[in-house]
Design an enzyme around this catalytic site. Sequence first.
Site, short mmCIF file in Angstrom:
data_model
loop_
_atom_site.label_atom_id
_atom_site.label_comp_id
_atom_site.label_asym_id
_atom_site.label_seq_id
_atom_site.Cartn_x
_atom_site.Cartn_y
_atom_site.Cartn_z
CB ALA A 1 -13.35 6.25 4.84
CG HIS B 1 6.15 4.95 4.05
ND1 HIS B 1 7.27 5.66 3.71
CD2 HIS B 1 5.16 5.43 3.26
CE1 HIS B 1 6.95 6.53 2.76
NE2 HIS B 1 5.67 6.41 2.47
CB SER C 1 6.17 13.06 1.40
OG SER C 1 5.69 12.67 0.13
NE ARG D 1 4.03 4.28 0.03
CZ ARG D 1 2.97 4.94 0.45
NH1 ARG D 1 2.08 4.34 1.20
NH2 ARG D 1 2.81 6.21 0.13
CG HIS E 1 2.67 4.47 6.10
ND1 HIS E 1 2.47 5.66 6.77
CD2 HIS E 1 2.20 4.67 4.85
CE1 HIS E 1 1.91 6.52 5.94
NE2 HIS E 1 1.72 5.95 4.79
CD GLU F 1 -4.89 2.30 7.62
OE1 GLU F 1 -4.97 3.52 7.73
OE2 GLU F 1 -3.94 1.63 8.07
CG LEU G 1 -4.74 10.52 0.64
CD1 LEU G 1 -4.21 11.89 0.26
CD2 LEU G 1 -5.18 10.52 2.09
#
Lengths: 246, 660, 212
Positions: B70, B292, B310, B356, B427, B451, B467
């Site tokens: 960002a 997460h 991931s 999640r 996370h 964020e 993202l």
Amino acid sequence: MNLTLKIWRQNGSSDKGRMVTYRVDDVSPDMSFLEMLDVLNERLILEGDDPVAFDHDCREGICGMCGMVINGVAHGEQKLTTTCQLHMRHFKDGDTITIEPWRAAAFPVVKDLVVDRSAFDRIIQAGGFVSVPTGSAPEAHSVPVPKADADAAFDAATCIGCGACVAACPNGSASLFTAAKITHLSLLPQGQPERESRARAMVEQMDAEGFGGCTNTGECTAVCPKGIPFDTIARMNADYLKAASK
Amino acid sequence: MKFRRRAQQQQEEETVSLPGMYRVGEPIQDTKAPDGPIEDRWDTRRFQAKLVNPVNKRKLTVIVVGTGLAGGSAAATLGELGYKVKSFCYQDSPRRAHSIAAQGGINAAKNYRGDGDSIYRLFYDTVKGGDYRARESNVYRLAQVSVNIIDQAVAQGVPFAREYGGLLDTRSFGGTQVSRTFYARGQTGQQLLLGAYQALERQVAAGNVEVFTRHEMLELIVSGGRARGVVVRDMVTGEIETHLADAVVLASGGYGNVFYLSTNAKGCNTTAIWRAHKKGAYFGNPCYTQIHPTCIPQSGDHQSKLTLMSESLRNDGRVWVPKRKGDNRAPGDIPEDERDYYLERIYPAFGNLVPRDIASRAAKNVCDEGRGVGPGGLGVYLDFADAIRRMGREAVEKKYGNLFEMYERITGENPYEVPMRIYPAVHYTMGGLWVDYDLQSTIPGLFVIGEANFSDHGANRLGASALMQGLADGYFVLPTTIGDYLAGATSFGPVEEDDVAEARKAVQDKIDKLLSVNGNRTADSFHRELGRIMWDYCGMERTEESLRKALERIPELREEFWNNVKVPGDAEGLNQALERAGRVADFFELAELMCIDALHRTESCGGHFRAESQDADGEALRDDENFAYVAAWEWTPEGPVLHKEELNYEYVKMTQRSYK
Amino acid sequence: MAVTGAVLVLFLIAHMLGNLKIFLGADSFNHYAEWLRTVGSPALPNRTVLTITEIVLVVCVVLHMWAAVSLARRAAKARPVKYAAKRKSQANGYATHTMRYGGVIIVLFVIWHLLDMTFGTVNPEGGDATPYARMIAGFQPDRWWVALFYLVAMVMVGFHLRHGLWSAFQTLGLTRRPRVRSTLQTTAVAVSAVLVIGFVSAPVCILIGVVK
């Protein structure tokens, strides 16, 4: 396990610096190298001593912030591994470990194991980009890129800018770092318009920063935690020679 | 009006149930989002937004704190537009911001697969995935600009994965059934961040942006009711510096490190947004925390951070635990019919790909039942044996090779032979400073992106959406909306010297205090204890009892911190212990607000699970009647004040999420 | 470095081919030596081509050494503070790490070699003998240490070339593609090996009496 550490201590850039010996006991093999240093630092703080300054951030091997020369090898002897991902299970009880900062004129020591790597940023500033202002991009699928080129570009683009290549090079050269970015962009159609000017400007900036010359020893690739291929340097040389001959 | 009444009723109830903890203030509204059809709102706003004369842009300074996706993209774009930009980061280079660690990918509604994706579907999925606690207008805009992000990144040379035909590859990712996630092996965040970083460095070379590395923002300067600058500490020289500007943008990331152990980088902290909060910026939904599901379990007390694997691993890996409690056999010795593939069993439609929050809680439940595996029974298996049989080891290696290597490096186990062990870890924080549609906080001139704001994810963020949001804010939204604010800059007037002096004094006082305590415990030891409290009492599952306990313990510990912390050395020069202590001090204050927020929200939603609010199957039960609002908290010396922003759903019907 | 090195490699190949004429007998070898002096004649005076070659070689050697020295000086400047721990090489390749002192040994050898074979100063036959006679005399068994020095120097040249050649390919940017790269790797090894064998074969054969 119990370890003896010989660590470079240097209080600021004007201090001469020296190696200082510490003992660390009860190190768990599951600890990372930095966690082992955390244990030492916690103790030093409580004893009223200055803890060892070292750079680190993500601790998962991708930000490129950490880096120490461990027993004479940048990031330690474990291949394809940053210092933060090196685990103590690779050491033995009773080992003596020598820990030093990256050594290069272009990376002056800030404190202890912390060095100033802003030279890398300036190399990128010289041309490590595609000039595409926000909003001006064409539709992503308008230019197909052969998969092999995209993959090779990716391999070069995984450089984390940690500086291990410089630290390991007997000449203190930054060729692998510079070549990785030049290769990444020169393999893609998007990088073509500025390909030659980029190579030229970046190589000249690299030289201006006071890095040594490349003699193709391959030490850089060998310690690179991301395994940036050595042929990137050939590509940089080719692009540079082409640009310089014009 | 109906909403007002409801709020009042609730206030009465709460003043009874939470005496003295907080007060309820006036509701808050997002006044910037235009009305009209949702597809047109962003266009409308862009047209309404006042423009800044190109000649004047050069005279306007914008401060951007943070250089992640960002902040990096915003600083680069603002530089391109002609503003004078000052960019700050605590790392030694802007390229190291923690966006770099994002692995899986970035969503975009390109519909390159023709599998039924669209801007509307991405919008719909995000609102639903966020458990109906996000603003529709914001989310729709996010889905709209998502396609521009991919174009921009490709043009910058971001080496996304491609198919043999040379076109971009996509995959489906955590919680979605269309293939809309663009990726660059397991390093998408890295590649996107380097794209933004390179754009930023181009502007540095052009003289439009000045980057201050190893500088930490410690205070916001508010003057004449506007954000006008920051006080930063040069971490190398120790010097306290003042930087003034016409607007300040905070892009300092999330506050997951309040839990000590998280997947955040060690340096990630809340100081920038917390200082702004204390200067008047409301804090939105602080309790919304994303846990997460696929992280490498903790190996011991020395653990300094947790590492994420991931989520894409769940595409081919199967999650299981033994059926029998306390089954200590090696995984290979447990026969198929004694394994419980619990996600596939409970959620047959989504199986291992449930969102999640659901996957995390399911893992916690089986471990609570005593069926967890590995040290302390805090882990579940993520097994690739089937995938290796089906696709061949080579194909698995190609897809996940780097993740498998990372796992082996950390655990010393080979996941091709032994199933991985995973466990949930903190996370991402969906909460953050409250912003309006223009991404402006309640302090005029203070914009918050990425964020750091309370953002577009509601109560739960879908995979590959962070993202997207960071870059949407930085490249496309903020550079437009900030112009509307800066168009009036001529009337801002000079910054009052007193305001600067006050901010500098606050910084100096705090540093002096930290150095003067000279107690018997390190800042890290306090941080670990705080993290433990937060994880145990305000973690994956929260109850009134646990939160009350946390709210008792945190002030005690904070008190001890200020009386017993030991910070060696002085403020001149690099002092990493001092940096850490300052951050921990702010985490204490934030932790309390998180617990108050979690306590007041008696419903379960997304990343906030209140044990008291669950259905018969143990799934999160929302209370839309009472909690369909954003909790925007105002800081006052007398304690927090709650301002509610009502959420209206005109397009996506609120339903109980079901992934069965 | 790469360019001057390349010229020197071409010279070495020609020199080796010439040396191998020793196996064709004294006449052939002496005739070849004579031809080196008279090539281009009568259009050009004797020794014209030879002198030009010698000048080019000297210039190349000097430039090559100058490049090596400046690289080494640049390296020293780029790392003013050395590591305390002994730096462990992580890259494989002994050849890579012997370039500098290998180069020094080669220079010393070349000086000896010129005194021995060209000027005959240290040759038992002296400067007036035929080249063939000088060569045979130079490597007689009683002068085994000369042959040994020659052998060691040639192995050094081999290492020097093995890395030098490959390094030159890399510096000139020829090793970009994996296929080309491995071909050139092999080329570097092959050329070095052929040169070493070619150069070593004559003295060894003289030493053991195959060539008299």
